[in-house]
Enzyme design. Structure first.
Site, PDB file in Angstrom:
ATOM      1  N   GLY A   1      25.888 -49.558  66.208  1.00  0.00           N
ATOM      2  CA  GLY A   1      25.117 -48.073  66.075  1.00  0.00           C
ATOM      3  C   GLY A   1      24.043 -48.196  67.118  1.00  0.00           C
ATOM      4  N   THR A   2      24.435 -47.673  68.423  1.00  0.00           N
ATOM      5  CA  THR A   2      23.529 -47.849  69.369  1.00  0.00           C
ATOM      6  C   THR A   2      22.292 -47.104  69.651  1.00  0.00           C
ATOM      7  OG1 THR A   2      24.847 -46.240  70.614  1.00  0.00           O
ATOM      8  CG2 THR A   2      25.121 -48.692  71.238  1.00  0.00           C
ATOM      9  N   ASN A   3      22.176 -46.147  68.530  1.00  0.00           N
ATOM     10  CA  ASN A   3      20.872 -45.370  68.406  1.00  0.00           C
ATOM     11  C   ASN A   3      19.945 -46.341  67.785  1.00  0.00           C
ATOM     12  OD1 ASN A   3      22.294 -43.159  69.319  1.00  0.00           O
ATOM     13  ND2 ASN A   3      22.478 -42.303  67.143  1.00  0.00           N
ATOM     14  N   ASP A   4      20.126 -46.844  66.809  1.00  0.00           N
ATOM     15  CA  ASP A   4      19.450 -47.705  66.019  1.00  0.00           C
ATOM     16  C   ASP A   4      19.029 -49.024  66.940  1.00  0.00           C
ATOM     17  OD1 ASP A   4      17.709 -47.251  63.787  1.00  0.00           O
ATOM     18  OD2 ASP A   4      19.441 -46.696  62.725  1.00  0.00           O
TER      19      ASP A   4
ATOM     20  N   CYS B   1      29.457 -46.100  67.502  1.00  0.00           N
ATOM     21  CA  CYS B   1      29.350 -44.839  67.207  1.00  0.00           C
ATOM     22  C   CYS B   1      27.872 -44.089  67.245  1.00  0.00           C
ATOM     23  CB  CYS B   1      29.570 -44.762  65.420  1.00  0.00           C
ATOM     24  SG  CYS B   1      28.428 -45.748  64.435  1.00  0.00           S
TER      25      CYS B   1
ATOM     26  N   TYR C   1      37.093 -48.957  70.749  1.00  0.00           N
ATOM     27  CA  TYR C   1      37.118 -47.693  70.775  1.00  0.00           C
ATOM     28  C   TYR C   1      35.702 -46.941  70.922  1.00  0.00           C
ATOM     29  CZ  TYR C   1      35.681 -47.643  65.869  1.00  0.00           C
ATOM     30  OH  TYR C   1      34.832 -47.784  64.697  1.00  0.00           O
TER      31      TYR C   1
ATOM     32  N   SER D   1      30.977 -51.840  63.933  1.00  0.00           N
ATOM     33  CA  SER D   1      30.823 -50.662  64.786  1.00  0.00           C
ATOM     34  C   SER D   1      29.142 -50.673  65.351  1.00  0.00           C
ATOM     35  CB  SER D   1      30.872 -49.471  64.136  1.00  0.00           C
ATOM     36  OG  SER D   1      30.702 -48.198  64.549  1.00  0.00           O
TER      37      SER D   1
ATOM     38  N   ARG E   1      34.557 -32.314 103.595  1.00  0.00           N
ATOM     39  CA  ARG E   1      33.994 -33.231 102.569  1.00  0.00           C
ATOM     40  C   ARG E   1      34.853 -32.802 101.248  1.00  0.00           C
ATOM     41  NH1 ARG E   1      27.901 -31.214 102.146  1.00  0.00           N
ATOM     42  NH2 ARG E   1      28.405 -29.030 102.056  1.00  0.00           N
TER      43      ARG E   1
ATOM     44  N   GLU F   1      23.526 -52.904  64.302  1.00  0.00           N
ATOM     45  CA  GLU F   1      22.414 -51.784  64.687  1.00  0.00           C
ATOM     46  C   GLU F   1      21.050 -52.359  64.537  1.00  0.00           C
ATOM     47  OE1 GLU F   1      22.413 -48.113  62.484  1.00  0.00           O
ATOM     48  OE2 GLU F   1      23.059 -49.249  60.754  1.00  0.00           O
TER      49      GLU F   1
ATOM     50  N   MET G   1      18.145 -31.618 103.126  1.00  0.00           N
ATOM     51  CA  MET G   1      17.670 -32.095 104.342  1.00  0.00           C
ATOM     52  C   MET G   1      17.860 -31.317 105.473  1.00  0.00           C
ATOM     53  SD  MET G   1      17.925 -36.245 104.104  1.00  0.00           S
ATOM     54  CE  MET G   1      18.767 -36.633 102.408  1.00  0.00           C
TER      55      MET G   1
ATOM     56  N   ARG H   1      28.714 -39.427  58.312  1.00  0.00           N
ATOM     57  CA  ARG H   1      27.400 -39.684  57.625  1.00  0.00           C
ATOM     58  C   ARG H   1      27.361 -39.023  56.302  1.00  0.00           C
ATOM     59  NH1 ARG H   1      26.480 -38.373  63.605  1.00  0.00           N
ATOM     60  NH2 ARG H   1      24.986 -40.004  64.321  1.00  0.00           N
TER      61      ARG H   1
ATOM     62  N   GLY I   1      21.185 -28.610 100.945  1.00  0.00           N
ATOM     63  CA  GLY I   1      19.529 -27.815 101.294  1.00  0.00           C
ATOM     64  C   GLY I   1      18.488 -29.022 101.424  1.00  0.00           C
TER      65      GLY I   1
ATOM     66  N   LYS J   1      28.691 -37.052 105.725  1.00  0.00           N
ATOM     67  CA  LYS J   1      28.899 -36.561 107.052  1.00  0.00           C
ATOM     68  C   LYS J   1      29.596 -37.156 108.108  1.00  0.00           C
ATOM     69  CE  LYS J   1      25.948 -32.833 107.115  1.00  0.00           C
ATOM     70  NZ  LYS J   1      24.663 -32.708 107.185  1.00  0.00           N
TER      71      LYS J   1
ATOM     72  N   ARG K   1      30.272 -44.218  56.207  1.00  0.00           N
ATOM     73  CA  ARG K   1      29.239 -44.819  56.200  1.00  0.00           C
ATOM     74  C   ARG K   1      28.475 -44.577  54.871  1.00  0.00           C
ATOM     75  NH1 ARG K   1      24.429 -44.140  60.646  1.00  0.00           N
ATOM     76  NH2 ARG K   1      24.188 -42.103  59.342  1.00  0.00           N
TER      77      ARG K   1
ATOM     78  N   HIS L   1      22.414 -21.313  98.312  1.00  0.00           N
ATOM     79  CA  HIS L   1      21.875 -22.600  97.226  1.00  0.00           C
ATOM     80  C   HIS L   1      22.098 -22.413  95.948  1.00  0.00           C
ATOM     81  CE1 HIS L   1      18.550 -24.924  95.266  1.00  0.00           C
ATOM     82  NE2 HIS L   1      18.791 -25.701  96.106  1.00  0.00           N
TER      83      HIS L   1
ATOM     84  N   ARG M   1      21.371 -33.993 112.464  1.00  0.00           N
ATOM     85  CA  ARG M   1      22.114 -33.921 111.086  1.00  0.00           C
ATOM     86  C   ARG M   1      21.883 -34.911 110.103  1.00  0.00           C
ATOM     87  NH1 ARG M   1      28.155 -31.948 111.939  1.00  0.00           N
ATOM     88  NH2 ARG M   1      27.478 -30.803 110.098  1.00  0.00           N
TER      89      ARG M   1
HETATM   90  P1  ADP Z   1      23.952 -29.249 105.832  1.00  0.00           P
HETATM   91  O1  ADP Z   1      23.956 -30.620 105.348  1.00  0.00           O
HETATM   92  O2  ADP Z   1      22.776 -28.612 105.384  1.00  0.00           O
HETATM   93  O3  ADP Z   1      25.253 -28.517 105.761  1.00  0.00           O
HETATM   94  P2  ADP Z   1      24.799 -29.595 108.530  1.00  0.00           P
HETATM   95  O4  ADP Z   1      24.163 -31.077 109.183  1.00  0.00           O
HETATM   96  O5  ADP Z   1      25.975 -29.507 108.130  1.00  0.00           O
HETATM   97  O6  ADP Z   1      23.762 -29.430 107.173  1.00  0.00           O
HETATM   98  O7  ADP Z   1      24.333 -28.360 109.460  1.00  0.00           O
HETATM   99  C1  ADP Z   1      24.241 -27.180 109.064  1.00  0.00           C
HETATM  100  C2  ADP Z   1      24.958 -26.191 110.012  1.00  0.00           C
HETATM  101  O8  ADP Z   1      24.644 -26.415 111.213  1.00  0.00           O
HETATM  102  C3  ADP Z   1      26.390 -26.478 110.347  1.00  0.00           C
HETATM  103  O9  ADP Z   1      27.293 -26.002 109.361  1.00  0.00           O
HETATM  104  C4  ADP Z   1      26.613 -26.120 111.661  1.00  0.00           C
HETATM  105  O10 ADP Z   1      27.178 -24.610 111.410  1.00  0.00           O
HETATM  106  C5  ADP Z   1      25.460 -26.341 112.316  1.00  0.00           C
HETATM  107  N1  ADP Z   1      25.552 -27.419 113.097  1.00  0.00           N
HETATM  108  C6  ADP Z   1      25.472 -28.647 112.770  1.00  0.00           C
HETATM  109  N2  ADP Z   1      25.685 -29.388 113.967  1.00  0.00           N
HETATM  110  C7  ADP Z   1      26.073 -28.674 114.927  1.00  0.00           C
HETATM  111  C8  ADP Z   1      26.802 -28.820 116.369  1.00  0.00           C
HETATM  112  N3  ADP Z   1      26.790 -29.843 116.803  1.00  0.00           N
HETATM  113  N4  ADP Z   1      26.901 -27.705 116.924  1.00  0.00           N
HETATM  114  C9  ADP Z   1      26.956 -26.489 116.420  1.00  0.00           C
HETATM  115  N5  ADP Z   1      26.464 -26.213 115.310  1.00  0.00           N
HETATM  116  C10 ADP Z   1      26.033 -27.216 114.535  1.00  0.00           C
HETATM  117 MG    MG Z   2      26.917 -28.974 106.235  1.00  0.00          MG
HETATM  118 MG    MG Z   3      20.911 -28.620 105.674  1.00  0.00          MG
END
Ligand code: ADP
Ligand code: MG
Ligand code: MG
Length: 944
Positions: free
Chosen positions: A833-836, A898, A918, A831, A340, A812, A107, A579, A105, A26, A676, A458, A96
């Site tokens: 034989g990484t299992n054994d 193998c 290979y 060859s 991203r 092996e 953090m 085999r 989701g 980010k 084999r 999610h 953030r």
């Molecule tokens: P995640 O990693 O869960 O996507 P983000 O840090 O991207 O979390 O934040 C989630 C949402 O929070 C962003 O998509 C945005 O909508 C809102 N947000 C984060 N920072 C700001 C900001 N400075 N101003 C307005 N909205 C924000």
């Molecule tokens: Mg985000």
């Molecule tokens: Mg988040």
């Protein structure tokens, strides 16, 4: 001095896109966008290095880092011309989290930080919008209370509902300023009650608290689980981004949204995403309100929409990849909050990589690097049988979040999903919405179905990433998770009832449907024309580019012609392991195999004794010769039946094996076929001792006389089983040890191979047999077996057959690897034989490790299952030693692998580095291996 804080704003940033390790994905993205002159709210990033310090110091930061943060906060205030906590025009920020790899989701972000009882009025005065100011404050208390202070979300939701109810408000947006004042007071009460302290009013304290919470969240169990599931190292750390706020909740000229530059589910080139008017932050992904498709933004806010399209198209070209972006529109002005590389399904990945080449954005070799090899698996996912599907009644429709057909029993919790699937049931996980705590259940389910949430919820994001068919936001479902039941389309389903979901269309069907192979598989199987499958064509092109890049050869492990055909169609050029014994289990041959086994000891002994006597008779004279002849007659009488059984069974097996091998040679069209010789302990072909005893007892009880013949047969079988009993079969009489004690078996197999080779070659088809001796720990074992093979070759092929063959060995047994120089002098190829090799190198029984290996993984003693991904630092050394010593003794020695690891991308990277020629893997992993081998070469080029 180490820099722990990186500023962005005012048109330039300290960091850039290549600093993901330090700034997280980010932070690096925000810096890059700032540098590109895009509208990004200014702020600063506290580095992952600071996080690691925080963790190692047990939850605090050194003073210098604190001071550096304070300095940057001051710089931000100056740039913005506003101060945190100000009573007239306050600066608000978001805090953030952001690690190198996005962890959906995992953090939570805190918005509107800097608000307190004083500054909330400043915000109200400045914007002239009291409702907005109060709404922002109550959101902040709620988020901060939950994320930083650890107060249960429900405590706040409860108060909010109470106020809504009292005011007869339906949605949050129906609450007026006064009502929100009430909410704020109640929220502050919750905080006081839960923590014993008032809600913190000092913005600097708020900032410190939020920052620490982000750092702490790096080690929370959810995040740790996610990293384990995705092979993300635990010492990467997360960065913290502090960014000035912009507001999507300032009325109907404001909005917030997320999107992709292409459809992440299908790969189609279309602008894709969702937005909500008058909303903030995570409202879109939280699934509380159902967002609108991004196309509608064009009519609502045409100018901002056009700008968004323009910026994101530029971002895609700049990053040379699909972008997953987040934005907010504040009073018709667009701000970019994140960009991203977008996660995508395997299907989408292939379409996108090839399309980007066709659009001139990527070069073919670059496209090869854009597709996760593992994700190709998803192209090989089943689809519903079209006929059954056409007849099935569609009970409901949700959003098609992740493609593929899933069918199974309904379960309502992640724990139930795990419990049912441990019992061998296929399950579909049905939830209101999923949360990170559900990951263990999601990963074992066939598919995921939720009632709320959009394409970026999610369930959708994680489903795509796992390659799980997923249908989300299916509002028609009335789920009662407590009662474990579900009502839909006038029907009620309980736990265990059948359901099918189509992740490509969003359709839900209330019965089990037969599934059929994927489009790619159908082309490979010849039931669909390649021309009619654009996906297959792109898949072929991509893998064709991979083939141009890679140095490692890719072969397949295949035992029967049908598998060899699939393997060849998937691009395997050679069989790395056939085999032979797998063919022994076929119904028509098992009786002869059993006969061969039961007569082998005496039969082989009889052959040896009589042959020796015959040799001596030839040299003897007179009386002595007569005595020997008598002895021979006696031996022939004694061993006659055993010899006849033994050689008779071998003679019956010979043509069957010959036909199998001929089929393999024909399917593989002149590419090498490694066969084999017999490997497993012989008892594996016989019934279990207990089972025989029960059968004999039952027959005896039913009438000993009447069943006499069968009882006699079973009793002799039982005797054979008992004679073959071993305490430690994996280290017992198996591998080349069988061929050494029963040379006739090796001879028969060698004969079958050479006769097949000769016959196929006569038809004008090139053949390259490679005979491989298993389980060699001492060079003399190879010498002995090789002698038999060469003698047989001479007998069968004579001179001038034109058939060229190799005789090599598996490495092996650790001793085999350690003495590879001696072994190499006798071997045409190695060859691994990484299992054994793993089993013996690690001292881990593959058949018993399941009982404790999961604990090892859970406790973090091992990062990965060493039978899935090669233990590079330990067992890998045996491979390296084997390669080095083998090639030192015989320069240019051909070496492959193998074991199961031959299809694992991380292991393939290792084998590439170790200089193997290979890898060989199961037919369905051949495409993955081709791509992974190419990526290994791109990462670490090496000549051939
Ligand atoms: P995640 O990693 O869960 O996507 P983000 O840090 O991207 O979390 O934040 C989630 C949402 O929070 C962003 O998509 C945005 O909508 C809102 N947000 C984060 N920072 C700001 C900001 N400075 N101003 C307005 N909205 C924000
Ligand atoms: Mg985000
Ligand atoms: Mg988040």
């Amino acid at each position: 001095m180490t820099q722990y804080v990186y500023f962005f704003g005012g048109g330039k940033a300290d960091g850039n896109k290549d600093m993901k390790d330090l700034l997280g994905g980010k932070g690096a993205g925000l810096a890059e966008m700032t540098n590109a002159g895009l509208p990004v709210p200014p702020g600063f990033t506290v580095t992952t290095a600071a996080c690691n310090l925080f963790v190692s110091r047990g939850g605090s930061l050194p003073r210098e880092v604190d001071e550096e943060i304070e300095k940057n906060a001051g710089r931000l205030e100056t740039l913005m011309g506003k101060r945190l906590g100000d009573g007239t025009d306050p600066l608000l920020v978001s805090v953030r989290s952001g690690a190198k790899f996005s962890m959906p989701g995992m953090m939570d972000t805190i918005l509107n930080l800097g608000l307190n009882d004083r500054s909330v009025n400043g915000l109200k005065d400045k914007t002239g919008n009291g409702r907005f100011a109060k709404d922002s404050y109550r959101r902040f208390i709620q988020m901060y209370g939950n994320v930083v202070l650890g107060i249960d979300k429900d405590r706040f939701e409860h108060e909010l509902s109470a106020v809504k109810k009292a005011r007869k408000a339906k949605a949050d947006v129906d609450l007026d300023e006064k009502a929100l004042d009430d909410v704020i007071e109640r929220y502050k009460g919750v905080v006081k009650k839960e923590t014993g302290k008032p809600f913190p009013q000092d913005p600097r304290e708020q900032l410190g608290g939020a920052r620490d919470a982000v750092f702490r969240s790096w080690t929370n169990p959810r995040a740790v689980t996610y990293r384990k599931l995705n092979d993300i190292p635990h010492d990467l750390g997360t960065a913290v981004n502090v960014q000035s706020m912009v507001f999507g909740n300032m009325g109907d000229s404001s909005a917030t949204g997320v999107g992709f530059t292409r459809n992440p589910s299908t790969g189609a080139k279309e602008f894709y995403g969702e937005f909500l008017q008058n909303a903030q932050g995570e409202d879109v992904v939280a699934g509380i309100r159902t967002p609108r498709p991004i196309a509608e933004l064009q009519t609502v806010m045409p100018k901002a929409y056009a700008q968004l399209r323009d910026i994101t198209t530029r971002l895609e070209r700049h990053y040379k990849d699909v972008q997953d972006f987040e934005f907010t529109i504040q009073d018709n002005t667009l701000y970019m909050l994140q960009t991203r590389n977008g996660k995508r399904t395997g299907v989408a990945a292939v379409h996108i990589a090839v399309d980007l080449v066709d659009e001139g954005i990527l070069k073919p070799a670059e496209a090869v690097g854009k597709v996760d090899p593992q994700s190709l698996d998803q192209l090989l996912h089943p689809i519903f049988d079209p006929v059954a599907r056409g007849k099935a009644e569609i009970a409901a429709k949700g959003l098609p979040a992740s493609p593929g057909a899933a069918t199974g029993a309904v379960v309502f919790t992640a724990d139930d999903a795990v419990a049912w699937s441990q019992k061998g049931k296929r399950v579909v996980l049905v939830r209101m919405e999923t949360v990170p705590d559900d990951i263990h259940g999601m990963s074992v389910a066939q598919g995921i179905l939720t009632a709320t949430g959009g394409m970026t919820s999610h369930a959708a994001v994680v489903g795509r990433q796992m390659g799980k068919p997923s249908v989300v936001g299916c509002g028609a479902l009335d789920i009662d998770a407590k009662a474990k039941s579900l009502a839909v389309a006038g029907k009620r389903l309980k736990e265990g009832d059948s359901i099918s979901i189509d992740g490509s269309t969003g359709e839900v069907i209330l019965k089990e449907l037969p599934t059929s192979p994927s489009e790619v598989l159908q082309v490979v199987a010849g039931t669909l024309k390649a021309d009619r499958s654009p996906l297959y064509k792109k898949f072929e092109r991509l893998l064709g580019w991979a083939d141009e890049v890679r140095r490692l050869g890719v072969r397949a492990n295949a035992d029967i012609p049908r598998d060899a055909k699939v393997a060849f169609a998937f691009g395997a050029r050679g069989i790395g392991l056939c085999r032979t014994e797998h063919m022994f289990f076929a119904e028509d041959r098992l009786p002869y195999v059993v006969k061969m086994i039961l007569s082998a000891a005496r039969g082989q002994r009889g052959l040896d004794v009589t042959r020796r006597l015959k040799e001596r008779i030839a040299d003897a004279k007179g009386e002595h010769a007569a005595a020997l002849r008598k002895e021979l007659a006696k031996a022939q009488k004694e061993y006659g039946k055993a010899i006849a059984d033994y050689t008779g069974a071998l003679a019956r097996l010979l043509p069957m094996q010959r036909a199998d091998f001929a089929g393999l040679f024909e399917e593989m069209r002149g590419t090498p076929v490694t066969i084999r010789t017999l490997d497993p302990p012989l008892h594996e072909f016989l019934p279990k001792r207990e089972e025989l005893m029960v059968r004999i007892a039952t027959l005896t009880a039913k009438g000993e006389k009447r069943n006499a013949r069968e009882i006699k047969r079973l009793s002799s079988l039982l005797r054979g089983v008992e004679e073959l009993h071993e305490f430690n079969p994996m280290l017992g009489h198996r591998g080349c040890r069988l061929g050494i004690t029963y040379p006739e078996i090796t001879r028969m197999q060698a004969r079958a191979i050479f006769e097949a080779a000769r016959n196929v070659s006569k038809k004008g088809i090139a053949v390259k047999p490679e005979i491989m001796i298993p389980l060699v720990g001492h060079v003399n074992e190879l010498v002995a077996q090789k002698k038999l093979v060469l003698e047989t070759a001479a007998e069968v092929l004579g001179k001038g057959s034109g058939v060229e063959y190799l005789v090599g060995t598996m490495i092996e047994v650790p001793r085999g690897a350690l003495t590879a120089d001696e072994v190499a002098k006798e071997a045409d190829f190695f060859s691994f034989g990484t299992n054994d090799l793993t089993q013996m190198g690690f001292g881990l029984s593959r058949d018993d490790a399941g009982r404790f290996l999961t604990q090892y993984l859970e406790q973090g003693l091992l990062e990965k299952d060493p039978f899935v991904s090669l233990d590079a630092s330990g067992v890998g050394q045996l491979v390296e030693i084997g390669v080095r010593k083998g090639r030192a003794a015989k320069p240019g020695l051909k070496i492959g692998v193998c074991g199961e690891h031959g299809g694992d991308p991380a292991s393939i990277r290792f084998f590439h580095g170790a200089g193997l020629d290979y890898v060989s893997c199961s037919p369905y992993r051949v495409p993955i291996a081709r791509l992974a081998a190419a990526q290994a070469q791109l990462e670490k080029p090496s000549g051939d």
